[in-house]
Every structure is written in C-alpha cells, then in structure tokens.
Scaffold this motif. Sequence first.
Motif, PDB file in Angstrom:
ATOM      1  N   GLU A   1       6.091  76.573  -9.092  1.00  0.00           N
ATOM      2  CA  GLU A   1       5.361  76.046  -7.942  1.00  0.00           C
ATOM      3  C   GLU A   1       5.761  76.797  -6.662  1.00  0.00           C
ATOM      4  N   LYS A   2       7.075  77.052  -6.556  1.00  0.00           N
ATOM      5  CA  LYS A   2       7.582  77.773  -5.369  1.00  0.00           C
ATOM      6  C   LYS A   2       7.060  79.206  -5.318  1.00  0.00           C
ATOM      7  N   LEU A   3       7.023  79.839  -6.504  1.00  0.00           N
ATOM      8  CA  LEU A   3       6.526  81.220  -6.598  1.00  0.00           C
ATOM      9  C   LEU A   3       5.120  81.298  -6.005  1.00  0.00           C
TER      10      LEU A   3
ATOM     11  N   LYS B   1       3.466  78.782  -4.124  1.00  0.00           N
ATOM     12  CA  LYS B   1       3.345  78.226  -2.770  1.00  0.00           C
ATOM     13  C   LYS B   1       3.823  79.227  -1.714  1.00  0.00           C
ATOM     14  N   LYS B   2       4.901  79.949  -2.062  1.00  0.00           N
ATOM     15  CA  LYS B   2       5.460  80.887  -1.080  1.00  0.00           C
ATOM     16  C   LYS B   2       4.889  82.290  -1.257  1.00  0.00           C
ATOM     17  N   ASN B   3       3.863  82.406  -2.128  1.00  0.00           N
ATOM     18  CA  ASN B   3       3.139  83.670  -2.303  1.00  0.00           C
ATOM     19  C   ASN B   3       4.084  84.846  -2.599  1.00  0.00           C
TER      20      ASN B   3
ATOM     21  N   ILE C   1      17.454  92.174   2.567  1.00  0.00           N
ATOM     22  CA  ILE C   1      18.079  91.085   1.792  1.00  0.00           C
ATOM     23  C   ILE C   1      18.574  90.016   2.766  1.00  0.00           C
ATOM     24  N   THR C   2      18.223  88.751   2.509  1.00  0.00           N
ATOM     25  CA  THR C   2      18.863  87.672   3.272  1.00  0.00           C
ATOM     26  C   THR C   2      19.946  87.055   2.383  1.00  0.00           C
ATOM     27  N   ALA C   3      21.042  86.650   3.004  1.00  0.00           N
ATOM     28  CA  ALA C   3      22.187  86.156   2.205  1.00  0.00           C
ATOM     29  C   ALA C   3      22.913  85.034   2.940  1.00  0.00           C
TER      30      ALA C   3
ATOM     31  N   ASN D   1      12.973  73.565   9.416  1.00  0.00           N
ATOM     32  CA  ASN D   1      13.206  74.961   9.787  1.00  0.00           C
ATOM     33  C   ASN D   1      12.022  75.816   9.340  1.00  0.00           C
ATOM     34  N   PRO D   2      11.846  76.991   9.940  1.00  0.00           N
ATOM     35  CA  PRO D   2      10.774  77.872   9.451  1.00  0.00           C
ATOM     36  C   PRO D   2      11.109  78.366   8.048  1.00  0.00           C
ATOM     37  N   ASP D   3      10.097  78.603   7.234  1.00  0.00           N
ATOM     38  CA  ASP D   3      10.329  79.150   5.888  1.00  0.00           C
ATOM     39  C   ASP D   3      10.229  80.674   5.972  1.00  0.00           C
ATOM     40  N   ILE D   4      11.376  81.325   5.781  1.00  0.00           N
ATOM     41  CA  ILE D   4      11.482  82.752   6.071  1.00  0.00           C
ATOM     42  C   ILE D   4      10.731  83.591   5.035  1.00  0.00           C
ATOM     43  N   VAL D   5      10.944  83.281   3.748  1.00  0.00           N
ATOM     44  CA  VAL D   5      10.268  84.076   2.710  1.00  0.00           C
ATOM     45  C   VAL D   5       8.750  83.888   2.805  1.00  0.00           C
ATOM     46  N   SER D   6       8.308  82.675   3.173  1.00  0.00           N
ATOM     47  CA  SER D   6       6.859  82.455   3.305  1.00  0.00           C
ATOM     48  C   SER D   6       6.302  83.313   4.432  1.00  0.00           C
TER      49      SER D   6
ATOM     50  N   ILE E   1      10.674  88.630  -3.029  1.00  0.00           N
ATOM     51  CA  ILE E   1      11.394  88.076  -4.179  1.00  0.00           C
ATOM     52  C   ILE E   1      12.267  86.942  -3.647  1.00  0.00           C
ATOM     53  N   GLY E   2      12.155  85.778  -4.272  1.00  0.00           N
ATOM     54  CA  GLY E   2      12.936  84.637  -3.790  1.00  0.00           C
ATOM     55  C   GLY E   2      13.777  84.014  -4.890  1.00  0.00           C
ATOM     56  N   PHE E   3      14.573  83.069  -4.509  1.00  0.00           N
ATOM     57  CA  PHE E   3      15.430  82.352  -5.452  1.00  0.00           C
ATOM     58  C   PHE E   3      15.030  80.878  -5.458  1.00  0.00           C
ATOM     59  N   ALA E   4      15.281  80.229  -6.576  1.00  0.00           N
ATOM     60  CA  ALA E   4      15.117  78.776  -6.631  1.00  0.00           C
ATOM     61  C   ALA E   4      16.373  78.198  -7.270  1.00  0.00           C
TER      62      ALA E   4
ATOM     63  N   ILE F   1      14.383  90.616  -0.560  1.00  0.00           N
ATOM     64  CA  ILE F   1      14.960  89.684  -1.531  1.00  0.00           C
ATOM     65  C   ILE F   1      15.617  88.568  -0.720  1.00  0.00           C
ATOM     66  N   PHE F   2      15.074  87.372  -0.863  1.00  0.00           N
ATOM     67  CA  PHE F   2      15.479  86.273   0.012  1.00  0.00           C
ATOM     68  C   PHE F   2      16.446  85.373  -0.744  1.00  0.00           C
ATOM     69  N   SER F   3      17.737  85.741  -0.678  1.00  0.00           N
ATOM     70  CA  SER F   3      18.735  84.982  -1.432  1.00  0.00           C
ATOM     71  C   SER F   3      19.485  83.994  -0.550  1.00  0.00           C
ATOM     72  N   ALA F   4      19.151  83.949   0.747  1.00  0.00           N
ATOM     73  CA  ALA F   4      19.862  83.030   1.645  1.00  0.00           C
ATOM     74  C   ALA F   4      19.534  81.581   1.298  1.00  0.00           C
ATOM     75  N   ALA F   5      20.543  80.736   1.424  1.00  0.00           N
ATOM     76  CA  ALA F   5      20.335  79.289   1.268  1.00  0.00           C
ATOM     77  C   ALA F   5      20.093  78.739   2.672  1.00  0.00           C
ATOM     78  N   VAL F   6      18.849  78.846   3.096  1.00  0.00           N
ATOM     79  CA  VAL F   6      18.487  78.458   4.465  1.00  0.00           C
ATOM     80  C   VAL F   6      18.462  76.926   4.552  1.00  0.00           C
ATOM     81  N   ALA F   7      19.056  76.392   5.607  1.00  0.00           N
ATOM     82  CA  ALA F   7      19.010  74.928   5.784  1.00  0.00           C
ATOM     83  C   ALA F   7      17.556  74.507   5.976  1.00  0.00           C
ATOM     84  N   ASP F   8      17.122  73.492   5.227  1.00  0.00           N
ATOM     85  CA  ASP F   8      15.721  73.081   5.322  1.00  0.00           C
ATOM     86  C   ASP F   8      15.405  72.448   6.672  1.00  0.00           C
ATOM     87  N   TYR F   9      16.395  71.749   7.212  1.00  0.00           N
ATOM     88  CA  TYR F   9      16.173  71.040   8.486  1.00  0.00           C
ATOM     89  C   TYR F   9      17.252  71.408   9.500  1.00  0.00           C
TER      90      TYR F   9
HETATM   91  O1  C5P Z   1      12.306  75.878  -0.852  1.00  0.00           O
HETATM   92  P1  C5P Z   1      13.582  76.433  -1.350  1.00  0.00           P
HETATM   93  O2  C5P Z   1      14.690  76.405  -0.333  1.00  0.00           O
HETATM   94  O3  C5P Z   1      14.045  75.927  -2.664  1.00  0.00           O
HETATM   95  O4  C5P Z   1      13.196  77.985  -1.629  1.00  0.00           O
HETATM   96  C1  C5P Z   1      14.129  78.898  -1.997  1.00  0.00           C
HETATM   97  C2  C5P Z   1      13.692  80.279  -1.594  1.00  0.00           C
HETATM   98  O5  C5P Z   1      13.076  80.297  -0.331  1.00  0.00           O
HETATM   99  C3  C5P Z   1      14.899  81.197  -1.468  1.00  0.00           C
HETATM  100  O6  C5P Z   1      14.494  82.496  -1.817  1.00  0.00           O
HETATM  101  C4  C5P Z   1      15.255  81.081   0.003  1.00  0.00           C
HETATM  102  O7  C5P Z   1      15.971  82.195   0.480  1.00  0.00           O
HETATM  103  C5  C5P Z   1      13.884  80.962   0.632  1.00  0.00           C
HETATM  104  N1  C5P Z   1      13.842  80.168   1.866  1.00  0.00           N
HETATM  105  C6  C5P Z   1      13.572  80.775   3.070  1.00  0.00           C
HETATM  106  N2  C5P Z   1      13.497  80.016   4.207  1.00  0.00           N
HETATM  107  C7  C5P Z   1      13.676  78.697   4.166  1.00  0.00           C
HETATM  108  C8  C5P Z   1      13.964  78.059   2.950  1.00  0.00           C
HETATM  109  C9  C5P Z   1      14.055  78.829   1.800  1.00  0.00           C
HETATM  110  O8  C5P Z   1      13.414  81.987   3.115  1.00  0.00           O
HETATM  111  N3  C5P Z   1      13.596  77.986   5.274  1.00  0.00           N
END
Ligand code: C5P
Length: 395
Positions: free
Chosen positions: A333-335, A337-339, A188-190, A300-305, A318-321, A268-276
């Motif tokens: 779309e996210k479901l 795109k992020k496979n 789980i990421t948080a 930033n790298p996309d962790i769930v992807s 499993i991710g969150f939007a 389960i990727f629930s973290a609100a990762v900073a996009d940049y």
């Molecule tokens: O693209 P967005 O941030 O809306 O996507 C949300 C999902 O992607 C969440 O599950 C979040 O934990 C994950 N995420 C991630 N790495 C990122 C950005 C989002 O794992 N850099």
Amino acid sequence: MRIIIGISGGIAAYKIPFLIRLLKKSGAEVKCILTPSAVDFISPIVVSALSNEPVGIDFWNKETGEWNNHVAYGEWADLLVIAPATANTIAKMATGACDNLLLATYLSMRNKTLVVPAMDLDMYKHPSFLRNIEQLTKDGVTILPASEGELASGLFGQGRMEEPEIILTKIQEILKTKTPLLGKTVLITAGPTHEAIDPVRFIGNSSSGKMGFALAETAIALGAKVVLISGPTNCTLTHDALEIIHVTTADEMLAEVKAKWEACSMGIFSAAVADYKPATVSDTKIKKVDDVLHIELVKNPDIVSWASNNKKENQLTIGFALETNNEKENALEKLKKKNMNIIILNSLNEKGAGFEKDTNKITIFDSKGDTKIFDLKHKKSVAIDIFDYIIEYSK
Ligand code: C5P
C-alpha cells in the motif's frame, strides 16, 4: 579483476569476509593466502567458502602433498591486497624476508601490491614502522593508511584497518575498473528526526542511522557520488565522493532533499522521519505543574512522497517500511500511495532486524510487481543486496 587477499594475523581479519563478498559481487575472482598466525584470527574454512577457492597457508598442502606455488600466485593476480597487514608482515616485506607463503607470493608478484595496515596506535606511530612503510612506498607498494577510531585494545587513535567498502574503492581506483553507479548521484536519507517540544525536549525514535550509512558506503564503492542527509546519529563516514548534510527535523530534511533532488539519479529514503511534530515549540522549558500535559501534534511533511511526486522519468524513489502487522499489505500500500519504484520491508517481528541492530532481514517489492525475500544479514551485506536489486530493476 583477479585479486589475492593476503591476510596476516590481526583482529581486523574479521572484516575480510565482507571484503571478499564485495569483491565477488563486483565480479572479481578472489584467492586468499593466510600467514600461519592469521589462522588464529579467522577460519580458513570461512575464507575458502566465500572465495570459492582453496586457501593457501603453508608452502606445502600437508593433506594432498601438493606444493602451493607462489610463483603461479604471483603471475595470476592483477593485485595483491595485504589486509590486515600487521607490523610484523610489513617489516618482513620491507626487508625481503620470505618465511611464509604470503611473503614468497609478495616477492613473486608481477603486478601491484596494496597494503592495508591494522595495529595499535603506538605501533602505528613507531619509527621502525614508519621507516618500513617508507621503504614499501619506495618499492612501489600502495598503502591505504589506517583510519582513526576505537582499537581492539580499547585505546582510541590511528590504527584501525579501513572498512571493506573503502578498500574496494581503493582496489577499483588502482585497477580502474568499471563501476555500475559511476556518474550517478544517489541521495540517501538516514537516521531519526528530532522534533522539538521545548529547548531541551523532543519527539524522536531510536533509529541508529546504520542502514542509511551502510547504503552510502556501498553506493560509493559502486562508483556513485552520495548526498547523505542524516538526522541525529552516532554514525560517521568520510569520503571524497560523499556530501553529508546533518539535519534535526523533518522540515529541515525535506528542505535539503528539495535542494539536492534534481541532480540525483535515485533517492533511498531510509530515515525514520517522525510522523508528527508539536504544533508549537515552547521558547522556555515546560514546567512540571499539572498532572496531565497535552501537547498538540501536527503532521510532518512526507519526504519520499515529495520526491516521488517531483521525479523525472529517469529518477527512482526507494523507501523502507517497518511494520509489525499485515506487513506485506502495508508495504504494498505504501509503495503505491507514495508512488515509489521500490519498497524494502523490514519487519520488527524478525529477531535481529530493525532499529539499533547491526543485522536486518528484508523483503523487497517493486512497482513492476516483483518480490524478493532475503536472509538475515549484516546491514552492510543488506546494502549490497539492495543495490543489486536497484541495478537489476533499472535495466
Ligand atoms: O509511512 P512510513 O513512515 O511507514 O513510510 C516509510 C517510508 O517513508 C520510509 O522510506 C521513510 O523514510 C519515508 N518517510 C518520509 N517522510 C515521512 C515519513 C516517512 O520520507 N514523513
């Protein structure tokens, strides 16, 4: 499992509805008995509605004129759980007093009893309480000690009743029941990530981590081992089945996910990762000189992807939007795109949902094309709904 929850008169009684819900979700039959003073702390109507059973309080049901048979209660239950157990109820149990239905049921129990104390810190340390607990232990009662934390009095110390998820785990341990996530490891990421600008400043967001920590607690209660990789948060959790890894940045979070992913059944990727993140981090504090300050940001790298693109056949992502507009379209779309296998949409448009709140309102979409809309609930109940969905999806 046939469980009687004996509720005595303490503030922690407010946590019992969650325990009843968790027990019912795990397939248990639940009956509740309140001491007369517990009625001041929790409504018998709530307890009765959630357990779907009449509630025992007095020896006599004054309305129907029926006798509440403590012997039948004692024969029926696989386990009597007294939660919250006050100093008064514990003292009476230790001496064999029998002036209410709960105590009479305790004395009539054929099977085991679990006591979950809750009281103020000085009471919890008092020699008479310690003597009574020792006596109950000698009598074969299992004690789930109170945890440390802020107490209803405002004081800080040991005396908090354990959380419902921990009580459920203890009940399952005592009764050795089957748990659907037994043998599985859940990643789980948080929380948020903090991306440094200079030694004292960062780019971040106000994610509290509550949803991710609630998911971790529920996964443990369902029998899983949990690897919880969390950004900066005030949430805390300790359990033998939990490995918690604290990180600050998205890069650190990804590195930990990469290290742990192979051993996990799902993420389960629930973290609100900073996009940049800032392209460069200043070694020294940036001075307030110019009227305008430009900071160059890079993605930033996309962790769930990464996890989705590196998953084996039996692994789920499993991710969150969190969306403010075109919610359904963006989530779907996210479901794709992020496979991911499953995406959980929580909308900021919903009152009571989102960052820093205790409640959440979700809609789940999955890769098989199914959708389910849920009511606004406490994040702990949302976590149960999410695992119910995941377990059903993987059948
Ligand atoms: O693209 P967005 O941030 O809306 O996507 C949300 C999902 O992607 C969440 O599950 C979040 O934990 C994950 N995420 C991630 N790495 C990122 C950005 C989002 O794992 N850099």
